[in-house]
Design an enzyme around this catalytic site. Sequence first.
Site, short mmCIF file in Angstrom:
data_model
loop_
_atom_site.label_atom_id
_atom_site.label_comp_id
_atom_site.label_asym_id
_atom_site.label_seq_id
_atom_site.Cartn_x
_atom_site.Cartn_y
_atom_site.Cartn_z
CB SER A 1 -136.01 22.50 -17.78
OG SER A 1 -136.32 21.96 -16.94
CD GLU B 1 -132.84 27.10 -24.61
OE1 GLU B 1 -131.86 27.86 -24.01
OE2 GLU B 1 -133.59 26.09 -23.40
CG ASN C 1 -131.66 24.94 -17.79
OD1 ASN C 1 -131.69 26.41 -17.26
ND2 ASN C 1 -133.36 24.05 -17.26
CG HIS D 1 -136.88 25.62 -22.21
ND1 HIS D 1 -135.70 25.64 -21.64
CD2 HIS D 1 -137.28 25.12 -20.53
CE1 HIS D 1 -135.58 25.57 -20.16
NE2 HIS D 1 -136.69 25.94 -19.58
#
Length: 282
Positions: free
Chosen positions: A119, A152, A190, A140
Amino acid sequence: MEIRRVGVVGLGTMGGGIAQVAAQSGFETVGHEVSEELCERARGTIEHYLDRAVEKGRMTAEERDAALERLTFTTRLGDLAGCELVIEAIVEELEAKRETFAALDGIVAPEAVLATNTSALAVGKIAEATDRPERVVGMHFFNPAPVLPLVEIVRAERSSDEAVDAAYEWAERAGKQPVRCNDTPGFIVNRVLIPLLNDCVRVLDEAGVTPEDLDTAMTNGAGWPMGPCALVDLVGIDIHVHASKALHEALGEDRMAPPERLREMAAAGHLGRKTGQGFFEY
């Protein structure tokens, strides 16, 4: 290259969910863990969630049984040799991931895709441990992987178009919504979400707000489908803290650093839904 068989290395919260996604989607799936005990624990967790899906009418008993038949477990990395896609979901430590990818590099076929579920770590740094970094990508997933649709697909500097396209197409076949991005700290979600959630947690103490009122404010005032405290509880306090630390180290921005309140909760073992205690009780 057609992906028919998928390997998942690391069967904790994320890896177990990814293995469930793969098996449910019709792919022969090999889950790897370091001990038989951890394999059995993962099997039990996946069976539990599939049973709940049947109880809630989201799948039939026959579909559950078929998914479980497609799922095998092993403690030997060599058993992943026949996989066209291997997704790594072990601990978020660069050297551990590099060691795993170096080992997988000598096991799978030259055209197989190696993906990391990291991540926050640089996919390119992980890929450097292999002789063929062009076949390494990021994939991800978001927790819980069987529920949240986003994946992702991360292109590192040396990732090939073929590897990126194969990962993207597989995610679509697995019923996910993939998006493409480059190998930058935090990728897309994130990079935006972690500092925002950290700000929300800091508001609790700085403004004297309760978790209930903060979540009510953000769901009713900003249109969030889930409040920030409930979201961090769902993700896992420890997972959020770890990703936050990694982003802070990569970018040096104060907002990226995990608030002291989250550090204290993680140290106390109050990790959210998975332990029954976080900002709320479960």
